[in-house]
Design a protein around this motif. Structure first.
Motif, short mmCIF file in Angstrom:
data_model
loop_
_atom_site.label_atom_id
_atom_site.label_comp_id
_atom_site.label_asym_id
_atom_site.label_seq_id
_atom_site.Cartn_x
_atom_site.Cartn_y
_atom_site.Cartn_z
N LEU A 7 75.91 13.57 4.00
CA LEU A 7 75.77 14.06 5.38
C LEU A 7 76.99 13.64 6.18
CD1 LEU A 7 73.63 15.50 7.27
CD2 LEU A 7 73.12 13.20 8.13
N LYS A 8 77.50 14.58 6.95
CA LYS A 8 78.60 14.24 7.86
C LYS A 8 78.49 15.07 9.12
CE LYS A 8 82.03 17.41 5.80
NZ LYS A 8 83.36 17.49 5.14
N ARG A 9 79.04 14.52 10.19
CA ARG A 9 79.08 15.22 11.49
C ARG A 9 80.26 16.18 11.51
NH1 ARG A 9 75.07 14.66 15.71
NH2 ARG A 9 74.13 12.58 15.50
N PHE A 46 75.43 19.05 11.88
CA PHE A 46 75.46 18.24 10.66
C PHE A 46 75.85 19.13 9.48
CE2 PHE A 46 72.16 16.48 13.40
CZ PHE A 46 72.45 15.12 13.42
N PRO A 80 76.72 4.41 9.11
CA PRO A 80 76.70 5.54 10.06
C PRO A 80 76.04 6.78 9.46
CG PRO A 80 78.85 4.47 10.05
CD PRO A 80 78.09 3.90 8.90
N MET A 81 76.24 7.04 8.16
CA MET A 81 75.63 8.20 7.53
C MET A 81 74.11 8.04 7.45
SD MET A 81 76.48 10.08 3.87
CE MET A 81 75.80 8.80 2.81
N GLU A 134 72.24 6.34 9.49
CA GLU A 134 71.71 6.52 10.85
C GLU A 134 71.68 7.99 11.23
OE1 GLU A 134 73.07 2.20 12.74
OE2 GLU A 134 74.38 3.95 12.94
N ASP A 135 72.71 8.75 10.82
CA ASP A 135 72.70 10.19 11.06
C ASP A 135 71.59 10.87 10.27
OD1 ASP A 135 74.78 10.13 12.85
OD2 ASP A 135 76.34 10.67 11.37
N GLU A 173 68.40 10.40 12.09
CA GLU A 173 68.33 11.30 13.24
C GLU A 173 67.97 12.72 12.80
OE1 GLU A 173 71.25 13.16 16.73
OE2 GLU A 173 71.86 11.34 15.65
N LEU A 174 68.63 13.19 11.74
CA LEU A 174 68.34 14.53 11.25
C LEU A 174 66.93 14.62 10.68
CD1 LEU A 174 69.26 17.40 10.66
CD2 LEU A 174 70.28 16.58 8.52
#
Length: 462
Positions: free
Chosen positions: A199-201, A207, A320-321, A323-324, A327-328
């Motif tokens: 996963l990346k922003r 996403f 960070p991934m 945590e993303d 969120e997703l």
């Protein structure tokens, strides 16, 4: 024929419809799983089931029975079947006991199926051990369901050339995703890591979710001995103390397992997902990946829920991934809830064995938490990506990749075939046969055959 411990039974008609009740006096000695010819005496009416009689036994459903031996006073004995739907004990003559004593768990080969008033007869062909010996209960399950533990020699011969690393020639023509930060999330004791996630922003705030499934089809070629054996097994079987795999360990735990820091072939679905959980675009592709971390459900939970300092430091690169992803996960979960999805938040159980893996020393109950739920949400999006890939203009064939189908089956996603669907060249009829074989195998393993499929109320009303 579906038997019952009390001697009566039911016939499931080939043509479908309601089962036919067969009184104990009218079974003609039919046993569980036999194919029979029957005659209906009274049709169903006013809440009562139809009943009938067995006219002829066409084909015996079981040739071997697993059960507990009980010795008689004169050297003979009886075997009480583990399957409670087999109502009669199996008589074992003195010369056919193979030295079994009371309490031995045995495999019996039936030599005479008996009649209404005469018990079946058989001979002991294998003594598994005493019912109180550690491991005998698991071995009994393996024998009862005729689970193949070893693979045929021709299967091993076909995979002998495979190494532990992906050959450079096999990587050609595939998209290189090895620089993409990727992780697997599985149970701590899992050996076959068959899916990974990334996963990346993106610059627009969306996403890019990547779900990567081990490309088993690259190594399992159609109509090979390996393919036929995997088809016959239908699924891996998870027992308390072991796994009986659908594919040899050289594949399932080796070249097809997405272990960290090694190149692996995968089928990847890269999806752009916006803040409302909508898939804006997606690509399905053959890829080469290199997983960066082998995560466990427990570690992910301790990072996201507990904030365990040691784990936060150890996995700082992917924090960070994660945590993303959380969120997703919440976005996708809320989207599913709005669509009316039902979440069965039920506890699961796990048996803890001793250091030798033979005797149960504890049992725990747990509910799914963030690690498991996070992986489940990404799997659902992968399935949604497959669904979108199959949405072609009306009147054309809908095509879904064979590995996509297998993944959906493994994750218990229901697929209903119709005349517009193909799976890697399978017509609707071919797909139906494939699904039927797969479901027959897996459902037969999962059913609790000790419980009757009919209530006593069914019997009373009949």
């Amino acid at each position: 024929f579906i038997g019952h411990a009390r001697g009566f039974g039911f016939v499931t008609p080939d043509a479908g419809g309601e089962d036919i009740f067969i009184p104990a006096s009218e079974t003609m000695g039919a046993m569980q799983k036999d194919r029979v010819l029957y005659k209906v005496l009274h049709k169903a009416e006013k809440g009562k089931k139809a009943d009938g009689v067995i006219v002829r036994i066409l084909e015996r459903g079981q040739q071997r029975i697993v059960g507990t031996f009980e010795a008689g006073s004169k050297g003979y004995g009886f075997v009480v079947a583990d399957d409670k739907k087999i109502a009669k004990d199996i008589f074992i003559s003195r010369e056919n006991t193979k030295g079994a004593v009371t309490g031995h768990k045995v495999v019996v080969e039936i030599t005479d199926y008996g009649e209404d008033r005469r018990n079946p007869e058989g001979k002991v062909i294998e003594i598994l051990g005493h019912i109180n010996d550690p491991g005998v209960d698991i071995l009994s399950v393996i024998r009862r369901y005729e689970l193949a533990v070893e693979f045929p020699e021709e299967v091993y011969a076909e995979i002998e050339h495979l190494g532990t690393e992906v050959a450079e020639a096999d990587k050609k023509g595939r998209e290189d995703l090895r620089d993409l930060l990727t992780i697997t999330i599985d149970g701590a004791d899992a050996k076959d890591l068959d899916d990974a996630v990334s996963l990346k922003r993106l610059g627009n705030g969306n996403f890019e979710l990547g779900v990567h499934i081990a490309d088993v089809s690259h190594y399992v070629r159609e109509n090979t001995a390996l393919d036929k054996e995997a088809y016959a097994r239908g699924t891996s079987v998870y027992l308390v103390d072991r796994v009986i795999p659908m594919l040899p360990h050289k594949l399932s735990n080796g070249i097809c397992s997405l272990n960290p820091h090694v190149d692996r072939l995968a089928l990847s679905c890269l999806m752009e997902v916006n803040g409302r959980g909508e898939v804006v675009s997606h690509r399905i592709l053959e890829s080469v990946i290199n997983s960066d971390y082998r995560m466990t459900y427990t570690a992910v939970r301790e990072i996201l829920e507990d904030g365990t300092p040691a784990l936060l430091e150890q996995y700082a690169e992917i924090l960070p991934m994660l945590e993303d992803m959380e969120e997703l996960r919440q976005i996708l979960g809320e989207k599913r809830r709005k669509r009316g999805s039902v979440n069965f938040d039920l506890p699961e159980s796990k048996i803890i064995l001793d250091e030798n893996g033979k005797r149960a020393v504890d049992g725990i109950s747990f509910t799914l938490r963030k690690g498991e739920i996070l992986e489940a949400e990404t799997d659902l999006e992968y399935k949604n990506g497959l669904g979108q890939e199959a949405e072609i203009s009306k009147g054309e064939k809908s095509v879904i990749g064979f590995d996509g189908l297998i993944h959906c089956l493994k994750k218990r996603v229901v697929i209903v075939p119709d005349d517009t669907m193909e799976v890697s060249g399978y017509s609707a009829t071919g797909l139906s046969k494939f699904l039927t074989a797969w479901l027959d195998k897996s459902l037969d393993l999962e059913k609790n055959l000790d419980k009757s499929e009919h209530s006593l109320d069914d019997v009373r009303t009949s």
